[in-house]
Design a protein around this motif. Structure first.
Motif, PDB file in Angstrom:
ATOM      1  N   HIS A   1      15.483  27.176 -12.469  1.00  0.00           N
ATOM      2  CA  HIS A   1      16.917  27.049 -12.179  1.00  0.00           C
ATOM      3  C   HIS A   1      17.477  28.445 -11.858  1.00  0.00           C
ATOM      4  CE1 HIS A   1      20.939  25.751 -12.050  1.00  0.00           C
ATOM      5  NE2 HIS A   1      21.019  25.034 -13.150  1.00  0.00           N
TER       6      HIS A   1
ATOM      7  N   GLN B   1      28.980  20.125  -6.747  1.00  0.00           N
ATOM      8  CA  GLN B   1      29.929  19.022  -6.993  1.00  0.00           C
ATOM      9  C   GLN B   1      31.204  19.150  -6.158  1.00  0.00           C
ATOM     10  OE1 GLN B   1      30.580  18.637 -11.290  1.00  0.00           O
ATOM     11  NE2 GLN B   1      28.461  19.234 -11.639  1.00  0.00           N
TER      12      GLN B   1
ATOM     13  N   THR C   1      22.754  17.251 -16.193  1.00  0.00           N
ATOM     14  CA  THR C   1      22.996  17.480 -17.623  1.00  0.00           C
ATOM     15  C   THR C   1      23.684  16.263 -18.227  1.00  0.00           C
ATOM     16  OG1 THR C   1      23.025  19.875 -17.480  1.00  0.00           O
ATOM     17  CG2 THR C   1      24.349  18.904 -19.230  1.00  0.00           C
TER      18      THR C   1
ATOM     19  N   TYR D   1      24.038  30.455 -13.467  1.00  0.00           N
ATOM     20  CA  TYR D   1      23.339  30.701 -14.729  1.00  0.00           C
ATOM     21  C   TYR D   1      22.570  32.023 -14.624  1.00  0.00           C
ATOM     22  CZ  TYR D   1      25.119  26.143 -15.836  1.00  0.00           C
ATOM     23  OH  TYR D   1      25.978  25.107 -16.067  1.00  0.00           O
TER      24      TYR D   1
ATOM     25  N   TRP E   1      15.658  26.526 -17.685  1.00  0.00           N
ATOM     26  CA  TRP E   1      17.054  26.980 -17.677  1.00  0.00           C
ATOM     27  C   TRP E   1      17.322  28.066 -18.710  1.00  0.00           C
ATOM     28  CZ3 TRP E   1      21.346  23.240 -19.832  1.00  0.00           C
ATOM     29  CH2 TRP E   1      22.597  23.504 -19.250  1.00  0.00           C
TER      30      TRP E   1
ATOM     31  N   ASN F   1      23.805  27.898  -9.530  1.00  0.00           N
ATOM     32  CA  ASN F   1      24.979  27.489 -10.307  1.00  0.00           C
ATOM     33  C   ASN F   1      25.507  28.485 -11.333  1.00  0.00           C
ATOM     34  OD1 ASN F   1      24.975  25.198  -8.814  1.00  0.00           O
ATOM     35  ND2 ASN F   1      23.973  23.921 -10.348  1.00  0.00           N
TER      36      ASN F   1
ATOM     37  N   TYR G   1      25.238  24.527 -23.884  1.00  0.00           N
ATOM     38  CA  TYR G   1      25.993  23.295 -24.160  1.00  0.00           C
ATOM     39  C   TYR G   1      25.297  22.570 -25.298  1.00  0.00           C
ATOM     40  CZ  TYR G   1      27.226  24.258 -19.254  1.00  0.00           C
ATOM     41  OH  TYR G   1      27.605  24.860 -18.083  1.00  0.00           O
TER      42      TYR G   1
ATOM     43  N   TYR H   1      28.645  13.402 -20.307  1.00  0.00           N
ATOM     44  CA  TYR H   1      28.086  14.352 -21.283  1.00  0.00           C
ATOM     45  C   TYR H   1      28.159  13.801 -22.698  1.00  0.00           C
ATOM     46  CZ  TYR H   1      28.866  17.556 -17.391  1.00  0.00           C
ATOM     47  OH  TYR H   1      28.864  18.156 -16.166  1.00  0.00           O
TER      48      TYR H   1
END
Ligand code: PHB
Length: 371
Positions: free
Chosen positions: A178, A272, A28, A183, A104, A181, A70, A347
């Motif tokens: 996706h 991450q 992203t 979502y 997504w 994570n 986002y 970002y």
């Protein structure tokens, strides 16, 4: 002369010839055009620079306005967005690369400011995430979500189908669903976020139902060998957890295998974060699936070479290293030093920290950033 490690050798992904086994992971970057959320010339340049990856998986792209969490992440639900992506896929193909788009829906990881009419984000159950999203106001807490009515679910599947169609129109080589994570699909899959009592909650079969409905619906638009899926069995990203991830993902991957998808793309450990965040037998997933296994998360060059040589993975996806190294494949091949990514420009923003990281050739002429 010793032959090159397999990591750098071509790979046949369901009939698609990849130049090497290094995958650019979805990242992203929030640089889509404000207002339309369409891919633009700056994004074209960014992806073109990275086309030497064996496969690029695009940054996550919302399938609907409701699926956005986002500011300025790209969409793939309007004609204008499809036209923007077409510029990207043409540039990547011209440079000899291959690119899938990551589809997504963020579910509860959103904010009323990003939703049409200031509506509440949607989720399997009305449980707010302890997680932050970014809006015009900067990083903010997610808004309390509302639970989806069972009657709304076909509409969400239809949004995936619409986005899958536009993805074909936009010239992608395939799609990655996706389902990782924390979502929407992962919120349904995992029992900490799914407290439903209808056919989409409760048993593992019920919690995987939406993901598999999405897979089956997209498989009417794309051949199954052009569909991949991203999973994160133990990652706590976006405040999700499951009481028995081995059973959950064992079931899900067996179902995906039966559908003959191109690949499973697995985040091993915490997104991450630590690879050994929680015990999990990833080899069991690989064994249960006949398509390709893409391993991701914190791989060094040596780990990636070893994983492919040993058969633990067919392909290895790198995320953050691709932010700062457009020529990552060449650098790994030569075992060269890597540029360090600047997290202040991850970002949003423009070209700085996006398309201005030097290649090895540029660094040799002007040794900046290299360490
Ligand atoms: C992020 O914006 O940091 C992000 C987006 C999608 C992911 C993971 C992280 O799957």
């Amino acid at each position: 002369m010793q032959s090159e490690p397999k990591l750098f050798q071509p790979y046949d992904l369901g009939g698609l010839r990849l130049a090497n086994r290094v995958v650019m992971a979805p990242l992203t970057r929030a640089r889509a055009t404000a207002g339309t959320d369409a891919a633009n010339e700056l994004m074209v340049e960014y992806y073109r620079q990275r086309a030497s990856a064996g496969l690029i998986v695009s940054e996550a792209s919302q399938i609907s306005r409701q699926g956005q969490g986002y500011l300025q992440t790209p969409g793939v639900y309007t004609e204008e967005q499809a036209r923007g992506w077409r510029l990207v896929t043409d540039a990547v193909h011209e440079a000899g690369g291959k690119i899938f788009i990551q589809l997504w829906h963020v579910g509860r990881i959103s904010h009323v400011d990003l939703q049409a009419g200031g509506a509440a984000p949607v989720a399997p159950s009305a449980i707010q995430a302890k997680s932050r999203v970014f809006t015009a106001q900067g990083f903010v807490e997610t808004s309390p979500p509302r639970a989806l009515e069972a009657e709304e679910i076909p509409g969400i599947v239809a949004d995936y189908v619409h986005a899958a169609r536009l993805s074909r129109q936009a010239g992608f080589d395939g799609v990655e669903i996706h389902a990782a994570n924390g979502y929407l699909l992962d919120q349904f899959q995992k029992d900490a976020t799914n407290h439903r009592t209808d056919s989409y909650g409760g048993s593992i079969e019920n919690r995987c139902r939406l993901t598999l409905e999405v897979v089956d619906a997209i498989a009417k638009i794309w051949p199954s060998d052009r569909i991949g899926i991203r999973l994160a069995p133990v990652s706590p990203a976006n405040d999700v957890a499951d009481s028995d991830p081995q059973a959950l993902f064992g079931y899900l991957v067996r179902q995906l295998d039966a559908r003959r998808l191109a690949y499973i793309h697995v985040i091993e450990g915490a997104t991450q974060g630590a690879r050994d965040f929680a015990p999990f037998d990833y080899a069991a997933l690989r064994k249960a699936f006949r398509g390709a296994y893409i391993a991701n998360n914190g791989f060094s060059r040596d780990m990636a070479v070893e994983a492919v040589e040993a058969g633990a993975a067919d392909l290895v996806a790198f995320g953050r290293p691709f932010i700062a190294n457009p020529d990552l494949v060449e650098r790994l091949r030569r075992d060269a030093a890597l540029n360090t990514p600047d997290n202040k420009t991850f970002y949003g923003g423009g070209a700085e920290g996006y398309t201005d990281y030097p290649t090895l050739a540029a660094s040799a002429a002007q040794p900046v950033r290299l360490h």
